[in-house]
Design a protein around this motif. Structure first.
Motif, short mmCIF file in Angstrom:
data_model
loop_
_atom_site.label_atom_id
_atom_site.label_comp_id
_atom_site.label_asym_id
_atom_site.label_seq_id
_atom_site.Cartn_x
_atom_site.Cartn_y
_atom_site.Cartn_z
N LEU A 1 0.84 -1.20 0.00
CA LEU A 1 0.00 0.00 0.00
C LEU A 1 0.88 1.25 0.00
CD1 LEU A 1 -2.78 1.45 0.39
CD2 LEU A 1 -2.38 1.22 2.87
N VAL A 2 0.50 2.22 -0.83
CA VAL A 2 1.19 3.50 -0.89
C VAL A 2 0.18 4.61 -0.60
CG1 VAL A 2 2.55 5.07 -2.31
CG2 VAL A 2 2.84 2.61 -2.57
N VAL A 3 0.57 5.55 0.26
CA VAL A 3 -0.30 6.66 0.64
C VAL A 3 0.51 7.96 0.63
CG1 VAL A 3 -1.76 5.18 2.07
CG2 VAL A 3 0.14 6.43 3.11
N CYS A 4 -0.17 9.07 0.83
CA CYS A 4 0.51 10.35 0.98
C CYS A 4 1.03 10.49 2.41
CB CYS A 4 -0.45 11.50 0.68
SG CYS A 4 -0.95 11.65 -1.04
N SER B 1 5.16 2.85 1.59
CA SER B 1 5.74 4.13 1.21
C SER B 1 4.75 5.25 1.50
CB SER B 1 6.10 4.13 -0.28
OG SER B 1 6.61 5.38 -0.69
N GLU B 2 5.27 6.40 1.95
CA GLU B 2 4.48 7.62 2.13
C GLU B 2 5.07 8.69 1.24
OE1 GLU B 2 4.58 8.46 6.33
OE2 GLU B 2 2.88 7.13 6.75
N LEU C 1 -0.04 7.89 -7.15
CA LEU C 1 -0.63 7.34 -8.37
C LEU C 1 0.43 6.71 -9.26
CD1 LEU C 1 -3.35 7.17 -9.92
CD2 LEU C 1 -2.70 9.29 -11.07
N ALA C 2 1.60 7.34 -9.34
CA ALA C 2 2.68 6.81 -10.18
C ALA C 2 3.17 5.46 -9.68
CB ALA C 2 3.83 7.81 -10.22
N LYS C 3 3.20 5.27 -8.35
CA LYS C 3 3.64 3.98 -7.79
C LYS C 3 2.66 2.87 -8.18
CE LYS C 3 7.46 4.88 -5.44
NZ LYS C 3 7.53 4.92 -3.97
N VAL C 4 1.38 3.20 -8.23
CA VAL C 4 0.37 2.20 -8.60
C VAL C 4 0.41 1.91 -10.09
CG1 VAL C 4 -2.10 1.64 -8.63
CG2 VAL C 4 -1.12 2.83 -6.66
N THR C 5 0.47 2.94 -10.91
CA THR C 5 0.45 2.73 -12.37
C THR C 5 1.72 2.05 -12.87
OG1 THR C 5 1.30 4.98 -12.76
CG2 THR C 5 -1.10 4.67 -12.80
#
Length: 247
Positions: A132-135, A160-161, A169-173
């Protein structure tokens, strides 16, 4: 040596937020990363309506932008993804006009196409092996993430934060994450590069977007014209087309 000195002066004179030439002046707009698509369109519209004025954008997390502003970075307009960071700019003396809220936004979950990790709810973000990646918490989307997960008692352990929602979004795409929490507008802008999982808890954290001209802008008239465009009919139309909710 004299020629070199003249060249150096010329290069230095080109630096700053609002440069002018015989024909064109430029305004610099500091805007939250989630506004990139909408404001790029608005910049084009502004330049059509105001021949001789160019718009230069600096897109980043609102917390980074306000830190730059309060450290003296030259700019003409500031648009934040939350009220808290706009308040910091007001407290720092860079904003003296009353900011205007021009849009609101909420979070959604994004996954790679096909949703391989089978994330179907906010609670699923607590799966132990989920990437999971968040702000980061100081960024508006991070503060919203903290609120919705806290209110729902969902314990998350992000790998990652990030400093902006576009980085999430870039980490997901790019396939580096199984899921991320981004704004509805960012998910819409990504199109078929992501799969969206809406969740009802997102209504508990609605981010308001305020905008204002910077107090020491060297092109205050042009800066206020840009604010007027964003908050006026043309701006509202473009923002709504990009998924923002209007106040």
């Amino acid at each position: 040596m004299a020629a070199t000195a003249v060249l150096g002066v010329g290069l230095l004179s080109g630096c700053g937020s609002s440069s002018t030439s015989s024909d064109t002046k430029t305004i610099t707009v500091f805007a939250a990363a989630s506004l990139k698509q909408s404001f790029t369109q608005l910049g084009t519209e502004y330049e059509k309506q105001h021949p001789g004025v160019k718009v230069s954008f600096s897109f980043a997390g609102s917390s980074d932008l306000v830190a730059q502003l309060n450290n003296g970075a030259p700019a003409d307009v500031f648009a934040s993804a939350d009220q808290a960071n706009m308040d910091k700019a007001v407290k720092g003396g860079r904003i003296k006009d009353t900011p205007t809220v021009f849009a609101t936004n909420t979070l959604t979950i994004v996954t790679p196409p096909g949703n391989p990790a089978h994330v179907n709810s906010l609670a699923d973000l607590s799966k132990p092996d989920l990437r999971l990646v968040v702000c980061a918490p100081q960024v508006p989307c991070g503060a919203a993430t903290k609120k919705v997960t806290g209110d729902a008692n969902v314990a998350i352990k992000p790998v990652s934060e990030e400093s902006s929602v576009t980085d999430v979004l870039a980490k997901v795409t790019s396939g580096q994450a199984d899921a991320g929490l981004v704004y509805v507008t960012d998910a819409a802008g990504a199109g078929n590069k992501v799969q969206t999982v809406n969740f009802p808890e997102s209504a508990k954290a609605v981010n308001s977007y305020p905008i204002a001209a910077v107090a020491d802008s060297k092109n205050s008239g042009a800066a206020k014209d840009f604010v007027a465009l964003v908050t006026g009919p043309d701006g509202r139309k473009i923002l709504q087309q990009n998924g923002f909710v209007l106040p």
